[in-house]
Scaffold this active site. Sequence first.
Site, PDB file in Angstrom:
ATOM      1  N   GLY A   1       4.975  -4.361   6.442  1.00  0.00           N
ATOM      2  CA  GLY A   1       5.707  -4.724   5.222  1.00  0.00           C
ATOM      3  C   GLY A   1       5.140  -5.924   4.502  1.00  0.00           C
ATOM      4  O   GLY A   1       5.813  -6.543   3.680  1.00  0.00           O
TER       5      GLY A   1
ATOM      6  N   GLU B   1      -3.583  -2.904  -9.780  1.00  0.00           N
ATOM      7  CA  GLU B   1      -2.303  -2.811  -9.072  1.00  0.00           C
ATOM      8  C   GLU B   1      -1.304  -2.000  -9.896  1.00  0.00           C
ATOM      9  O   GLU B   1      -1.207  -2.180 -11.113  1.00  0.00           O
ATOM     10  CB  GLU B   1      -1.776  -4.227  -8.845  1.00  0.00           C
ATOM     11  N   HIS B   2      -0.608  -1.104  -9.204  1.00  0.00           N
ATOM     12  CA  HIS B   2       0.350  -0.192  -9.847  1.00  0.00           C
ATOM     13  C   HIS B   2      -0.353   0.688 -10.884  1.00  0.00           C
ATOM     14  O   HIS B   2       0.239   1.075 -11.889  1.00  0.00           O
ATOM     15  CB  HIS B   2       1.532  -0.962 -10.449  1.00  0.00           C
TER      16      HIS B   2
ATOM     17  N   SER C   1       0.106  -1.243   6.086  1.00  0.00           N
ATOM     18  CA  SER C   1       0.261  -0.908   7.501  1.00  0.00           C
ATOM     19  C   SER C   1       0.691   0.545   7.679  1.00  0.00           C
ATOM     20  O   SER C   1       0.276   1.209   8.634  1.00  0.00           O
ATOM     21  CB  SER C   1       1.279  -1.843   8.157  1.00  0.00           C
TER      22      SER C   1
ATOM     23  N   ARG D   1      -5.679  -2.618   4.217  1.00  0.00           N
ATOM     24  CA  ARG D   1      -6.517  -2.907   3.047  1.00  0.00           C
ATOM     25  C   ARG D   1      -5.977  -4.095   2.259  1.00  0.00           C
ATOM     26  O   ARG D   1      -4.796  -4.464   2.372  1.00  0.00           O
ATOM     27  CB  ARG D   1      -6.616  -1.697   2.118  1.00  0.00           C
TER      28      ARG D   1
ATOM     29  N   ASP E   1      -2.480   3.263  -9.457  1.00  0.00           N
ATOM     30  CA  ASP E   1      -2.868   4.515  -8.770  1.00  0.00           C
ATOM     31  C   ASP E   1      -1.947   5.679  -9.134  1.00  0.00           C
ATOM     32  O   ASP E   1      -2.417   6.781  -9.412  1.00  0.00           O
ATOM     33  CB  ASP E   1      -3.011   4.328  -7.245  1.00  0.00           C
TER      34      ASP E   1
ATOM     35  N   TYR F   1      10.148  -0.139  -6.458  1.00  0.00           N
ATOM     36  CA  TYR F   1       8.862   0.558  -6.614  1.00  0.00           C
ATOM     37  C   TYR F   1       9.072   1.883  -7.360  1.00  0.00           C
ATOM     38  O   TYR F   1       8.373   2.176  -8.330  1.00  0.00           O
ATOM     39  CB  TYR F   1       8.246   0.795  -5.229  1.00  0.00           C
TER      40      TYR F   1
ATOM     41  N   ASP G   1      -3.845   3.443  -0.846  1.00  0.00           N
ATOM     42  CA  ASP G   1      -3.885   2.898   0.515  1.00  0.00           C
ATOM     43  C   ASP G   1      -4.471   3.901   1.513  1.00  0.00           C
ATOM     44  O   ASP G   1      -5.298   3.556   2.357  1.00  0.00           O
ATOM     45  CB  ASP G   1      -2.464   2.497   0.973  1.00  0.00           C
TER      46      ASP G   1
END
Length: 400
Positions: A138, A41-42, A143, A35, A44, A239, A188
């Site tokens: 990565g 972003e950040h 992935s 995707r 979820d 993260y 994702d």
Amino acid sequence: MAGDAGITEVVSRARSAFRSAFEREPAWAAAAPGRVNLIGEHTDYNDGFALPMAIDLWTVALAAPAVGEVSRIVAADLRQRAELRLSRPIDPNTCPPGEWASYIAGVASLLLVGAGVSPAPSHPGELDLLVASSLPVGSGLASSAAMETAVSVLLEQAWGVTTSPRERAALCRRAENQYAGVPCGLMDQFISSYARAGTAMLLDCRTGQGQPIPMPPPSRIRIVIADTGVRHALAGGEYAARRSVCAAAAGKLGVPALRDVSPEMVEARRGSLTPEELRAARHVTTENARTLAAAEALRSGDLAALGRLMAASHASLRDDFRVSSPELDTLVELAAGVPGVIGARMTGGGFGGCVVILGAPESVRLLGRELTAGYRARHGRDCAVLTTDAAGGARPIVPA
Ligand code: GLA
């Protein structure tokens, strides 16, 4: 189907790798896409909103009943093999974090335990299984979610188990959290399972609901991805550290998640937060607002507004949330200078990986040249540039 043309190449490569590894044909096959996230972003893991779409890069999983007592699993692109007992739940503590086989062990175990199923008596428990992918590992294009999702769809067929796309997404996310040690949110896995071709998905990460929003046709907009070539490792500390700061900020603001506060409330209560918590809360709350506005802009065809929101998102990730990198900033800056480009920003977890660029079709050729030359001049290395359509979600495929 439009946007899904890339499956064929991976399936044929996977099938010949399967034949050489196991000397027979696969009985089951499944494919799941990676995707790109347009914005959100950040958000979820803060119960917020995201606007991802599936891309035409795929992971394919193939299997046949095992010939021996154990499952043999092969990662064709990594040229690695492992042996596991897939039909018995595996303890997450025995799985090495970040190892590709841990993702597969996690999905299989949670399917058995979480969904409370065992392989139907008429189905084989152990399998010879192979995965192959056109997704760079990565690079921030999900992935690992594509591998989990493809393996889940494969095992559902092989074991005669039924799940819904939403249950599957939740299960695959738990596999990544518990077995691979990556504390990711739902985005994702959700989009890999649930995507609809030709659309982006406005995802509400609290309810787990998605609203498909049609993308303008390729004659009006092209989706371009540029890869810094700098690889991230989400199992690493940054993260998880961002997640903790967000949780601490929500705690001090007295809410279950940052979804529950507005940017104005954060400003009004800034005195109760550390500088780092303030910046994180400001990013997440403004990003949620931007994501809802971007979905509206996409719906109404206001592409200029969408582009401005993407630029503001990148600035917020760079300055407040601090997950960008010099390489990502370079690509965004170079893209923004190309005539016909609508918007550009980093996509995914950050610390390397990719940028997403929306541009008019006639901008794409010049964009590719400017990115390649400018990136090489500033960073002394090449960046891969690709164009994609919004792809559909995971599915079983005919194996042979
Ligand atoms: C990674 C995670 C997602 C999400 C993004 C950042 O891709 O897997 O759950 O948190 O980073 O938006």
